[in-house]
Design a protein around this motif. Structure first.
Motif, mmCIF file in Angstrom:
data_model
loop_
_atom_site.group_PDB
_atom_site.id
_atom_site.type_symbol
_atom_site.label_atom_id
_atom_site.label_comp_id
_atom_site.label_asym_id
_atom_site.label_seq_id
_atom_site.Cartn_x
_atom_site.Cartn_y
_atom_site.Cartn_z
ATOM 1 N N THR A 161 -2.989 -4.971 -21.112
ATOM 2 C CA THR A 161 -1.990 -4.702 -20.229
ATOM 3 C C THR A 161 -1.813 -3.474 -19.875
ATOM 4 O OG1 THR A 161 -0.742 -4.062 -22.170
ATOM 5 C CG2 THR A 161 -0.615 -6.415 -21.932
ATOM 6 N N ARG A 173 -9.367 -12.364 -9.738
ATOM 7 C CA ARG A 173 -8.112 -11.608 -9.656
ATOM 8 C C ARG A 173 -7.764 -10.484 -10.806
ATOM 9 N NH1 ARG A 173 -5.743 -11.672 -4.976
ATOM 10 N NH2 ARG A 173 -6.249 -13.382 -3.408
ATOM 11 N N LYS A 174 -7.826 -11.297 -11.989
ATOM 12 C CA LYS A 174 -7.525 -10.264 -13.160
ATOM 13 C C LYS A 174 -8.703 -9.127 -13.153
ATOM 14 C CE LYS A 174 -7.065 -12.276 -16.929
ATOM 15 N NZ LYS A 174 -7.326 -13.241 -18.248
ATOM 16 N N HIS A 190 -10.382 -6.422 -18.946
ATOM 17 C CA HIS A 190 -9.426 -6.778 -17.830
ATOM 18 C C HIS A 190 -8.461 -7.593 -18.249
ATOM 19 C CE1 HIS A 190 -12.731 -9.598 -17.944
ATOM 20 N NE2 HIS A 190 -11.876 -10.583 -17.647
ATOM 21 N N ASN A 191 -8.396 -8.079 -19.730
ATOM 22 C CA ASN A 191 -7.223 -8.746 -20.141
ATOM 23 C C ASN A 191 -6.103 -7.686 -20.782
ATOM 24 O OD1 ASN A 191 -8.159 -11.549 -19.821
ATOM 25 N ND2 ASN A 191 -9.868 -10.764 -21.176
ATOM 26 N N ASP A 208 -7.555 -6.807 -10.343
ATOM 27 C CA ASP A 208 -6.333 -6.171 -10.617
ATOM 28 C C ASP A 208 -6.443 -4.827 -11.601
ATOM 29 O OD1 ASP A 208 -4.781 -7.693 -8.718
ATOM 30 O OD2 ASP A 208 -4.283 -8.997 -10.363
ATOM 31 N N PHE A 209 -7.376 -5.213 -12.663
ATOM 32 C CA PHE A 209 -7.689 -4.286 -13.654
ATOM 33 C C PHE A 209 -8.270 -2.879 -12.949
ATOM 34 C CE2 PHE A 209 -11.106 -2.521 -16.209
ATOM 35 C CZ PHE A 209 -10.287 -2.033 -17.407
ATOM 36 N N ALA A 261 -8.389 -17.077 -10.223
ATOM 37 C CA ALA A 261 -7.399 -16.421 -11.116
ATOM 38 C C ALA A 261 -8.221 -15.374 -11.944
ATOM 39 C CB ALA A 261 -6.523 -17.506 -11.932
ATOM 40 N N GLU A 262 -9.198 -15.866 -12.600
ATOM 41 C CA GLU A 262 -9.984 -14.920 -13.354
ATOM 42 C C GLU A 262 -10.505 -13.679 -12.819
ATOM 43 O OE1 GLU A 262 -11.789 -13.374 -17.094
ATOM 44 O OE2 GLU A 262 -9.989 -14.992 -16.750
#
Length: 290
Positions: free
Chosen positions: A83, A117-118, A80-81, A121-122, A114-115
């Motif tokens: 791009t 959501r990443k 999930h980190n 979002d992924f 925040a984490e």
């Protein structure tokens, strides 16, 4: 009357727009949606692993965080980190192979918006409908907020019972049910069949407990019951009673995704994984074993 009818139509349309897309028929292996947890082929680079899943007859894939895209580069982790640009070739590979992405995990969901959501979002960007996790105990309010917002399910995974760590309770289906039963219906279980067997839990008992809350399943057939070190066997030949598991899944209206997760012979497992998926392809559900 006209205004009420119009409002109903608008709300109905909005509800449909928010509903998660069903898995396509092309993701089925026989009567179930089935493929692999990519961890099965963790010894290979991600693109090669996807090719192997397709070669085994799999139609779905569940990603795990940290799968290397390039083994020569330990920083090339697919998770999930990444791009959007880094994900694009993976999406293209999935399309080329006819694979449907269905899950992502096991990934930690901490009480950190925040984490988390990443991660969500992924999954949204990759078209993944299930986050598979063993969440922090204090994160459930946040998770519930996010599953509602993203319309993405969260499925609690179970590892085997840890005799030296009594704080670990996700092995117990009763406990998993207790933490999701009064929450949003998109919060439930990733039923790891083999890990229940390792914990001395009969899979069909656990499935009955979690009826309606199973969204995903890591399927393993093991050589022994109640033995933490038990090894994988071809589906239908071990102690997990895979026919009874599949019958009960079908009886409850759960047809997958089923993720083959083979955890031995890491570099030579393709023929065995193929046999497991062939078992599913040829399986015809009947009345569940009582």
């Amino acid at each position: 009357m006209i205004r009420t009818t119009f409002l109903s139509l608008v709300l109905g349309t909005a509800s449909l727009a928010l509903a998660a897309e069903p898995l396509p028929e092309s993701a089925k292996v026989g009567q179930f949606y089935a493929g692999c947890q990519a961890y099965t082929f963790k010894s290979f680079e991600l693109m090669t692993a996807l090719e192997k899943i397709a070669a085994c007859g799999g139609k779905t894939v569940e990603f795990f965080p940290g799968h290397l895209v390039n083994k020569a580069d330990p920083k090339s982790k697919f998770d999930h980190n990444t791009t959007a640009e880094q994900r694009a070739p993976v999406k293209a590979k999935l399309k080329e192979l006819g694979l449907t992405p269905v899950g992502y995990g096991v990934v930690r969901l901490a009480n950190d918006e925040a984490e988390c959501r990443k991660i969500f979002d992924f999954c949204k960007d990759m078209g993944v409908g299930i986050v598979v996790s063993e969440p922090a105990e204090d994160a459930f309010d946040l998770i519930e907020k996010l599953v509602k917002e993203y319309d993405i399910k969260m499925a609690i995974h179970n590892h085997p019972k840890k005799p030296l760590d009594r704080s670990y309770r996700y092995w117990d289906p009763e406990y998993v049910l207790s933490v999701v039963k009064d929450r949003d219906p998109r919060m439930g279980s990733c039923a790891d069949i083999g890990h229940w067997v390792r914990s001395g839990v009969k899979p069909t008992d656990a499935i009955r407990i979690l009826k309606g809350r199973i969204f995903d399943s890591h399927v393993k057939d093991l050589e022994a019951f109640g033995v933490r070190e038990a090894k994988d066997m071809i589906w239908g030949t071990g102690q997990s009673d895979i026919p009874a598991v599949l019958n009960l899944f079908a009886e409850q209206g759960f047809y997958g995704p089923l993720d083959a997760e083979w955890e031995k012979d890491w570099e030579t497992s393709q023929p065995d994984v193929t046999k497991c998926l062939e078992f599913v392809k040829n399986f015809k559900p009947t009345a569940a074993t009582k």
